[in-house]
Design an enzyme around this catalytic site. Structure first.
Site, mmCIF file in Angstrom:
data_model
loop_
_atom_site.group_PDB
_atom_site.id
_atom_site.type_symbol
_atom_site.label_atom_id
_atom_site.label_comp_id
_atom_site.label_asym_id
_atom_site.label_seq_id
_atom_site.Cartn_x
_atom_site.Cartn_y
_atom_site.Cartn_z
ATOM 1 N N ARG A 31 23.942 -1.203 65.340
ATOM 2 C CA ARG A 31 23.226 -0.039 65.868
ATOM 3 C C ARG A 31 22.614 -0.340 67.236
ATOM 4 N NH1 ARG A 31 23.634 3.523 61.987
ATOM 5 N NH2 ARG A 31 23.578 2.728 59.848
ATOM 6 N N ASP A 32 22.674 0.654 68.127
ATOM 7 C CA ASP A 32 22.030 0.542 69.439
ATOM 8 C C ASP A 32 20.519 0.545 69.238
ATOM 9 O OD1 ASP A 32 23.112 1.291 72.572
ATOM 10 O OD2 ASP A 32 20.953 1.367 72.153
ATOM 11 N N ASN A 89 31.268 2.851 79.019
ATOM 12 C CA ASN A 89 30.730 2.896 80.377
ATOM 13 C C ASN A 89 31.323 1.742 81.184
ATOM 14 O OD1 ASN A 89 29.000 5.101 79.988
ATOM 15 N ND2 ASN A 89 27.424 3.799 79.083
ATOM 16 N N VAL A 98 25.407 -3.979 80.183
ATOM 17 C CA VAL A 98 25.825 -5.221 79.525
ATOM 18 C C VAL A 98 27.311 -5.403 79.803
ATOM 19 C CG1 VAL A 98 25.995 -6.492 77.360
ATOM 20 C CG2 VAL A 98 24.080 -4.903 77.715
ATOM 21 N N HIS A 102 31.961 -2.716 75.460
ATOM 22 C CA HIS A 102 31.481 -2.165 74.194
ATOM 23 C C HIS A 102 31.776 -0.676 74.154
ATOM 24 C CE1 HIS A 102 28.295 -2.286 77.186
ATOM 25 N NE2 HIS A 102 27.848 -1.138 76.702
ATOM 26 N N HIS A 104 30.477 2.837 72.695
ATOM 27 C CA HIS A 104 29.376 3.556 72.060
ATOM 28 C C HIS A 104 29.998 4.579 71.109
ATOM 29 C CE1 HIS A 104 26.157 2.506 75.113
ATOM 30 N NE2 HIS A 104 27.237 2.278 75.826
HETATM 31 P P1 5GP Z 1 25.624 0.179 78.498
HETATM 32 O O1 5GP Z 1 24.467 0.806 79.209
HETATM 33 O O2 5GP Z 1 25.977 -1.186 79.062
HETATM 34 O O3 5GP Z 1 26.834 1.061 78.351
HETATM 35 O O4 5GP Z 1 25.134 -0.043 76.996
HETATM 36 C C1 5GP Z 1 24.321 -1.104 76.610
HETATM 37 C C2 5GP Z 1 23.597 -0.661 75.382
HETATM 38 O O5 5GP Z 1 23.005 -1.789 74.763
HETATM 39 C C3 5GP Z 1 22.450 0.345 75.647
HETATM 40 O O6 5GP Z 1 22.724 1.573 74.999
HETATM 41 C C4 5GP Z 1 21.224 -0.365 75.096
HETATM 42 O O7 5GP Z 1 20.334 0.521 74.459
HETATM 43 C C5 5GP Z 1 21.813 -1.375 74.149
HETATM 44 N N1 5GP Z 1 20.973 -2.550 73.964
HETATM 45 C C6 5GP Z 1 20.271 -3.204 74.931
HETATM 46 N N2 5GP Z 1 19.637 -4.270 74.393
HETATM 47 C C7 5GP Z 1 19.920 -4.263 73.055
HETATM 48 C C8 5GP Z 1 19.553 -5.124 71.971
HETATM 49 O O8 5GP Z 1 18.836 -6.124 72.128
HETATM 50 N N3 5GP Z 1 20.045 -4.821 70.745
HETATM 51 C C9 5GP Z 1 20.856 -3.726 70.528
HETATM 52 N N4 5GP Z 1 21.260 -3.508 69.268
HETATM 53 N N5 5GP Z 1 21.237 -2.903 71.538
HETATM 54 C C10 5GP Z 1 20.777 -3.161 72.786
#
Ligand code: 5GP
Length: 121
Positions: A31-32, A89, A98, A102, A104
């Protein structure tokens, strides 16, 4: 991989806790931490590629595994009938934070449109 390990390698290694929803030999779904919908799960390949395009070029089967796991997450979360969105993304303008590819998986309620940045107002 030239830059340092990302957060997601540490989640895969169980060095950082996460609420795991599903796991396969090649993928992990959790989970996010800041959900953007009633259901918001991240699916990562256990091998790191920075972006979905790098993953597709290097290992198409692993990309298929990520999508299959996303579909399985949707089934486990009861989203198959109501529908869901899978988002990759890529880069700064898309808000990628990140750099371990990944998916979503978002659903569980009517989702909004997406595109141009707004501040949420
Ligand atoms: P991005 O913005 O790179 O597409 O998505 C990265 C996602 O990682 C974000 O939606 C963010 O909320 C999630 N995220 C960031 N830190 C953590 C964490 O420590 N644990 C979890 N489960 N999700 C995280």
């Amino acid at each position: 991989m030239s830059d340092a390990d990302t957060l997601f390698e540490r989640i895969i290694a169980r060095e950082i806790p996460a609420e795991v929803v599903h796991e396969t030999e090649t993928t992990l779904a959790f989970r996010d931490v800041r959900p953007q919908a009633s259901t918001h799960v991240l699916v990562v390949p256990k091998t790191r590629y920075r972006t979905v395009a790098e993953l597709a070029a290097a290992d198409p089967q692993l990309l298929a595994d990520v999508v299959t796991t996303a579909e399985e997450v949707a089934r486990l979360e009861g989203l198959t009938e109501s529908g869901y969105r899978i988002v990759f993304n890529t880069g700064d303008d898309a808000g990628q934070t990140v750099f371990h590819v990944h998916a979503h998986v978002l659903g569980g309620e009517q989702l909004g449109f997406f595109g141009r940045y707004t501040d949420g107002a």
